[in-house]
Write an enzyme that holds these catalytic residues in place. Structure first.
Site, PDB file in Angstrom:
ATOM      1  N   ILE A 199       0.835  -1.211   0.000  1.00 39.59           N
ATOM      2  CA  ILE A 199       0.000   0.000   0.000  1.00 39.59           C
ATOM      3  C   ILE A 199       0.866   1.255   0.000  1.00 39.59           C
ATOM      4  O   ILE A 199       0.596   2.219  -0.723  1.00 39.59           O
ATOM      5  CB  ILE A 199      -0.969  -0.001   1.208  1.00 39.59           C
TER       6      ILE A 199
ATOM      7  N   ASP B  46      11.964   2.936   5.072  1.00 41.70           N
ATOM      8  CA  ASP B  46      11.525   1.535   5.053  1.00 41.70           C
ATOM      9  C   ASP B  46      12.704   0.636   5.432  1.00 41.70           C
ATOM     10  O   ASP B  46      13.826   0.821   4.961  1.00 41.70           O
ATOM     11  CB  ASP B  46      11.001   1.170   3.658  1.00 41.70           C
TER      12      ASP B  46
ATOM     13  N   ILE C  22      11.658   1.881  11.955  1.00 45.38           N
ATOM     14  CA  ILE C  22      10.867   2.853  12.728  1.00 45.38           C
ATOM     15  C   ILE C  22      11.161   2.736  14.230  1.00 45.38           C
ATOM     16  O   ILE C  22      10.752   3.585  15.010  1.00 45.38           O
ATOM     17  CB  ILE C  22       9.339   2.758  12.466  1.00 45.38           C
TER      18      ILE C  22
ATOM     19  N   PHE D  82       2.693   3.620   7.471  1.00 47.24           N
ATOM     20  CA  PHE D  82       2.277   2.342   6.869  1.00 47.24           C
ATOM     21  C   PHE D  82       3.115   1.181   7.408  1.00 47.24           C
ATOM     22  O   PHE D  82       2.723   0.023   7.255  1.00 47.24           O
ATOM     23  CB  PHE D  82       2.501   2.362   5.345  1.00 47.24           C
TER      24      PHE D  82
ATOM     25  N   THR E 165      -6.336  -0.932  10.510  1.00 51.81           N
ATOM     26  CA  THR E 165      -7.089  -1.971   9.804  1.00 51.81           C
ATOM     27  C   THR E 165      -8.441  -2.229  10.475  1.00 51.81           C
ATOM     28  O   THR E 165      -8.571  -2.046  11.693  1.00 51.81           O
ATOM     29  CB  THR E 165      -6.261  -3.281   9.785  1.00 51.81           C
ATOM     30  N   ASP E 166      -9.392  -2.717   9.690  1.00 56.51           N
ATOM     31  CA  ASP E 166     -10.693  -3.089  10.278  1.00 56.51           C
ATOM     32  C   ASP E 166     -10.566  -4.313  11.193  1.00 56.51           C
ATOM     33  O   ASP E 166     -11.465  -4.597  11.986  1.00 56.51           O
ATOM     34  CB  ASP E 166     -11.735  -3.361   9.170  1.00 56.51           C
ATOM     35  N   GLU E 167      -9.414  -5.012  11.097  1.00 58.62           N
ATOM     36  CA  GLU E 167      -9.261  -6.247  11.893  1.00 58.62           C
ATOM     37  C   GLU E 167      -9.199  -5.962  13.396  1.00 58.62           C
ATOM     38  O   GLU E 167      -9.373  -6.874  14.198  1.00 58.62           O
ATOM     39  CB  GLU E 167      -8.037  -7.034  11.404  1.00 58.62           C
TER      40      GLU E 167
ATOM     41  N   TYR F  89      -1.569 -10.291  14.921  1.00 57.73           N
ATOM     42  CA  TYR F  89      -1.471  -9.125  14.025  1.00 57.73           C
ATOM     43  C   TYR F  89      -2.449  -8.039  14.443  1.00 57.73           C
ATOM     44  O   TYR F  89      -2.061  -6.885  14.683  1.00 57.73           O
ATOM     45  CB  TYR F  89      -1.731  -9.541  12.568  1.00 57.73           C
TER      46      TYR F  89
ATOM     47  N   LYS G 201      -1.886  -4.197  15.999  1.00 59.51           N
ATOM     48  CA  LYS G 201      -2.399  -2.977  15.360  1.00 59.51           C
ATOM     49  C   LYS G 201      -3.296  -2.211  16.338  1.00 59.51           C
ATOM     50  O   LYS G 201      -3.299  -0.984  16.364  1.00 59.51           O
ATOM     51  CB  LYS G 201      -3.175  -3.307  14.078  1.00 59.51           C
TER      52      LYS G 201
ATOM     53  N   LEU H 147      -4.294 -13.415   0.026  1.00 63.91           N
ATOM     54  CA  LEU H 147      -5.198 -14.285  -0.742  1.00 63.91           C
ATOM     55  C   LEU H 147      -5.216 -14.010  -2.260  1.00 63.91           C
ATOM     56  O   LEU H 147      -4.933 -14.915  -3.055  1.00 63.91           O
ATOM     57  CB  LEU H 147      -6.633 -14.212  -0.193  1.00 63.91           C
TER      58      LEU H 147
ATOM     59  N   ARG I  42     -14.672 -11.185   3.429  1.00 68.15           N
ATOM     60  CA  ARG I  42     -13.848  -9.982   3.514  1.00 68.15           C
ATOM     61  C   ARG I  42     -14.471  -8.909   2.624  1.00 68.15           C
ATOM     62  O   ARG I  42     -15.142  -9.222   1.642  1.00 68.15           O
ATOM     63  CB  ARG I  42     -12.404 -10.258   3.051  1.00 68.15           C
TER      64      ARG I  42
ATOM     65  N   ASN J 185     -14.550 -16.004   0.569  1.00 69.10           N
ATOM     66  CA  ASN J 185     -13.264 -16.367  -0.039  1.00 69.10           C
ATOM     67  C   ASN J 185     -13.436 -17.307  -1.231  1.00 69.10           C
ATOM     68  O   ASN J 185     -12.824 -17.115  -2.282  1.00 69.10           O
ATOM     69  CB  ASN J 185     -12.353 -17.032   0.999  1.00 69.10           C
TER      70      ASN J 185
HETATM   71  P1  NAD Z   1       3.301  -4.782   3.533  1.00 70.21           P
HETATM   72  O1  NAD Z   1       3.641  -5.918   4.433  1.00 70.21           O
HETATM   73  O2  NAD Z   1       3.166  -5.010   2.071  1.00 70.21           O
HETATM   74  O3  NAD Z   1       4.383  -3.619   3.707  1.00 70.21           O
HETATM   75  C1  NAD Z   1       4.901  -3.253   4.953  1.00 70.21           C
HETATM   76  C2  NAD Z   1       6.155  -2.391   4.708  1.00 70.21           C
HETATM   77  O4  NAD Z   1       6.656  -1.972   5.992  1.00 70.21           O
HETATM   78  C3  NAD Z   1       7.292  -3.141   4.017  1.00 70.21           C
HETATM   79  O5  NAD Z   1       7.838  -2.340   2.991  1.00 70.21           O
HETATM   80  C4  NAD Z   1       8.307  -3.380   5.111  1.00 70.21           C
HETATM   81  O6  NAD Z   1       9.651  -3.425   4.653  1.00 70.21           O
HETATM   82  C5  NAD Z   1       8.062  -2.157   6.007  1.00 70.21           C
HETATM   83  N1  NAD Z   1       8.477  -2.383   7.405  1.00 70.21           N
HETATM   84  C6  NAD Z   1       8.186  -3.465   8.186  1.00 70.21           C
HETATM   85  N2  NAD Z   1       8.744  -3.310   9.397  1.00 70.21           N
HETATM   86  C7  NAD Z   1       9.379  -2.108   9.390  1.00 70.21           C
HETATM   87  C8  NAD Z   1      10.128  -1.387  10.366  1.00 70.21           C
HETATM   88  N3  NAD Z   1      10.348  -1.889  11.585  1.00 70.21           N
HETATM   89  N4  NAD Z   1      10.626  -0.167  10.035  1.00 70.21           N
HETATM   90  C9  NAD Z   1      10.427   0.333   8.778  1.00 70.21           C
HETATM   91  N5  NAD Z   1       9.750  -0.302   7.829  1.00 70.21           N
HETATM   92  C10 NAD Z   1       9.222  -1.514   8.122  1.00 70.21           C
HETATM   93  O7  NAD Z   1       1.993  -4.160   4.141  1.00 70.21           O
HETATM   94  P2  NAD Z   1       0.761  -3.448   3.398  1.00 70.21           P
HETATM   95  O8  NAD Z   1      -0.210  -4.476   2.989  1.00 70.21           O
HETATM   96  O9  NAD Z   1       1.280  -2.490   2.408  1.00 70.21           O
HETATM   97  O10 NAD Z   1       0.116  -2.658   4.617  1.00 70.21           O
HETATM   98  C11 NAD Z   1       0.553  -1.349   4.948  1.00 70.21           C
HETATM   99  C12 NAD Z   1      -0.178  -0.866   6.188  1.00 70.21           C
HETATM  100  O11 NAD Z   1      -1.579  -0.872   5.963  1.00 70.21           O
HETATM  101  C13 NAD Z   1       0.045  -1.761   7.408  1.00 70.21           C
HETATM  102  O12 NAD Z   1       0.180  -0.930   8.539  1.00 70.21           O
HETATM  103  C14 NAD Z   1      -1.213  -2.600   7.494  1.00 70.21           C
HETATM  104  O13 NAD Z   1      -1.497  -2.959   8.822  1.00 70.21           O
HETATM  105  C15 NAD Z   1      -2.246  -1.635   6.952  1.00 70.21           C
HETATM  106  N6  NAD Z   1      -3.411  -2.246   6.283  1.00 70.21           N
HETATM  107  C16 NAD Z   1      -3.238  -3.204   5.313  1.00 70.21           C
HETATM  108  C17 NAD Z   1      -4.339  -3.738   4.655  1.00 70.21           C
HETATM  109  C18 NAD Z   1      -4.180  -4.747   3.549  1.00 70.21           C
HETATM  110  O14 NAD Z   1      -5.192  -5.277   3.067  1.00 70.21           O
HETATM  111  N7  NAD Z   1      -2.979  -5.049   3.084  1.00 70.21           N
HETATM  112  C19 NAD Z   1      -5.626  -3.316   5.008  1.00 70.21           C
HETATM  113  C20 NAD Z   1      -5.778  -2.345   6.009  1.00 70.21           C
HETATM  114  C21 NAD Z   1      -4.653  -1.816   6.625  1.00 70.21           C
HETATM  115  P1  TYD Z   2      -5.408 -12.499   3.773  1.00 69.80           P
HETATM  116  O1  TYD Z   2      -5.179 -12.024   2.384  1.00 69.80           O
HETATM  117  O2  TYD Z   2      -4.290 -13.165   4.508  1.00 69.80           O
HETATM  118  O3  TYD Z   2      -5.964 -11.244   4.597  1.00 69.80           O
HETATM  119  P2  TYD Z   2      -6.602 -11.180   6.097  1.00 69.80           P
HETATM  120  O4  TYD Z   2      -6.388 -12.454   6.793  1.00 69.80           O
HETATM  121  O5  TYD Z   2      -5.804 -10.070   6.711  1.00 69.80           O
HETATM  122  O6  TYD Z   2      -8.036 -10.851   5.890  1.00 69.80           O
HETATM  123  O7  TYD Z   2      -6.640 -13.515   3.773  1.00 69.80           O
HETATM  124  C1  TYD Z   2      -7.904 -13.137   3.271  1.00 69.80           C
HETATM  125  C2  TYD Z   2      -8.854 -14.274   3.528  1.00 69.80           C
HETATM  126  O8  TYD Z   2      -8.451 -15.400   2.727  1.00 69.80           O
HETATM  127  C3  TYD Z   2      -8.844 -14.762   4.960  1.00 69.80           C
HETATM  128  O9  TYD Z   2     -10.173 -15.160   5.319  1.00 69.80           O
HETATM  129  C4  TYD Z   2      -7.941 -15.974   4.945  1.00 69.80           C
HETATM  130  C5  TYD Z   2      -8.169 -16.540   3.552  1.00 69.80           C
HETATM  131  N1  TYD Z   2      -7.005 -17.222   2.935  1.00 69.80           N
HETATM  132  C6  TYD Z   2      -7.161 -18.489   2.376  1.00 69.80           C
HETATM  133  O10 TYD Z   2      -8.263 -19.072   2.390  1.00 69.80           O
HETATM  134  N2  TYD Z   2      -6.077 -19.083   1.794  1.00 69.80           N
HETATM  135  C7  TYD Z   2      -4.853 -18.502   1.769  1.00 69.80           C
HETATM  136  O11 TYD Z   2      -3.885 -19.125   1.255  1.00 69.80           O
HETATM  137  C8  TYD Z   2      -4.699 -17.201   2.344  1.00 69.80           C
HETATM  138  C9  TYD Z   2      -3.379 -16.483   2.324  1.00 69.80           C
HETATM  139  C10 TYD Z   2      -5.814 -16.579   2.904  1.00 69.80           C
END
Ligand code: NAD
Ligand code: TYD
Length: 359
Positions: free
Chosen positions: A12, A33, A60, A88, A135-137, A160, A164, A200, A224, A259
């Site tokens: 993101i 990063d 960080i 992020f 996150t909504d989680e 996780y 958060k 996923l 989701r 899913n």
């Molecule tokens: P990601 O795992 O793809 O990226 C995380 C980044 O943070 C990586 O580039 C990593 O190198 C960096 N990082 C990790 N630890 C670090 C540290 N100690 N110091 C500096 N950098 C560090 O994650 P993402 O999916 O891009 O998510 C970004 C943010 O958004 C997260 O905070 C996550 O909780 C939140 N978020 C993600 C989702 C989603 O669906 N992916 C949804 C809602 C919120």
């Molecule tokens: P994921 O992308 O890990 O996001 P989150 O757990 O943060 O919502 O998973 C999305 C959904 O898909 C979750 O219900 C778990 C499920 N899932 C599978 O069924 N198979 C997989 O291999 C993975 C990674 C996730």
């Protein structure tokens, strides 16, 4: 605006860096990063030469480094104080948090607190802003009906989401105690380009292209609420420019999917795409690759976001329909095989074996 983006080499964060540099020429971004397994500078090739953008590798948890970035004394940066932080940086994968909760507490809770402290010390005057990308989680799991609002009690179920939640509560406490200019955003599941293939949607797309099995946890009925990453970026943009400090904003796509339905849809779109003449040949993906495997412990059943507050107060609306967004995402993965094939080797293989082979 002079912004410190943390975790800008991840999924993101890298989409956000590109989005802001394109939309607001003249805004300065420093991207801090650590480059963990999830951070990848390939995600930012497009902006490498942009003079408004600087990359700094670091953690960080390193308070001195953060202070030097915020004060503008770090030699690699524009040498101007930074007025805004968008955090992020995080360990972001639920399955990995089940294997190793400690690293999640370190980066997500402690790392956020280090950032908050450094910012509180550096920002003596008004006019600053700290956005915690959450996150909504943190709200836990829903039954078959209802939505998460900003007032829903926090009830995280995975290491996780607990980490958060800890970070969110720190941001809240700094606002209440010190009048710190923190804002929290809580978004639903994102998808789109540069999505790390342990989650996923990219896992299913890339496994299907490799002819590997498509792992679905439990009965596949978990729900989701999917949002295109660019719509998440535009929501953070709205919060950055119009959000009120001390507030929480939920962000979601009003787009609930089981899913198993998503996995079926991806198979069908891929089958359709691979029929097109000229498309690179992959192993024909079909629904027959789907494999139901042992469920994730503590697996949240359903997430669904009520995002009426950000829509009403800040005028945000998502742009993508899921149909268009998913098709474009699948095309991106078809066109960028080198990107994901590079990732799906080495360290990733060890993680994959550990998470999937014994289930
Ligand atoms: P990601 O795992 O793809 O990226 C995380 C980044 O943070 C990586 O580039 C990593 O190198 C960096 N990082 C990790 N630890 C670090 C540290 N100690 N110091 C500096 N950098 C560090 O994650 P993402 O999916 O891009 O998510 C970004 C943010 O958004 C997260 O905070 C996550 O909780 C939140 N978020 C993600 C989702 C989603 O669906 N992916 C949804 C809602 C919120
Ligand atoms: P994921 O992308 O890990 O996001 P989150 O757990 O943060 O919502 O998973 C999305 C959904 O898909 C979750 O219900 C778990 C499920 N899932 C599978 O069924 N198979 C997989 O291999 C993975 C990674 C996730």
């Amino acid at each position: 605006m002079k912004i410190l983006v943390t975790g800008g080499a991840g999924f993101i964060g890298s989409n956000f860096v590109r989005y802001i540099l394109k939309k607001y020429p003249g805004y300065k971004i420093v991207n801090l990063d650590k480059l963990t397994y999830a951070g990848n500078l390939e995600n930012l090739k497009e902006v490498e030469g942009n003079t408004d953008y600087t990359f700094v590798q670091g953690d960080i948890l390193d308070g001195k480094l953060i202070a030097s970035l915020l004060e503008g004394t770090h030699p690699a940066t524009c040498r101007e104080p930074l007025t805004t932080i968008i955090n992020f940086a995080a360990e972001s994968h639920v399955d990995r948090s089940i294997e190793d909760p400690a690293s999640f507490v370190k980066t997500n809770v402690l790392g956020t607190q280090v950032l908050l402290d450094a910012a509180r010390k550096a920002w003596a005057t008004p006019g600053h802003r700290f956005i915690q990308v959450s996150t909504d989680e943190v709200y836990g799991s829903l039954g078959p009906t209802g939505y998460f609002t900003e007032e829903t009690p926090l009830a995280p179920n995975s290491p996780y989401s607990a980490s958060k939640t800890g970070a969110d509560l720190m941001v809240r406490a700094y606002f209440e105690t010190f009048g710190f200019p923190g804002i929290i955003t809580r978004c639903s599941n994102n998808y789109g380009p540069y999505h790390f293939p342990e989650k996923l949607i990219p896992l299913i797309i890339t496994n299907a292209l490799e002819g590997k099995s498509l792992p679905v946890y439990g009965d596949g009925q978990n729900v989701r609420d999917w949002l295109h990453v660019e719509d998440h970026c535009s929501a953070i943009d709205a919060v950055l420019h119009k959000g009120k400090t001390g507030e929480v904003y939920n962000i979601g796509g009003n787009n609930e999917w089981k899913n198993i339905d998503i996995v079926n849809l991806i198979c069908d779109i891929l089958d359709e795409r691979l029929k097109v003449p000229g498309q690179p040949q992959g192993t024909a993906p079909t629904r027959s690759l789907i494999k139901f495997i042992k469920d994730r412990p503590g697996h949240d059943r359903r997430y669904a976001i009520d995002s009426s507050k950000i829509k009403k107060d800040l005028g945000w609306t998502p742009k993508y329909t899921f149909e268009q967004g998913l098709k474009e995402t699948i095309d991106w993965f078809l066109e960028n095989r080198e990107w994901w094939q590079g990732i799906k080797s080495g360290e990733y293989l060890k993680y994959y074996e550990k998470n999937y082979m014994s289930r």
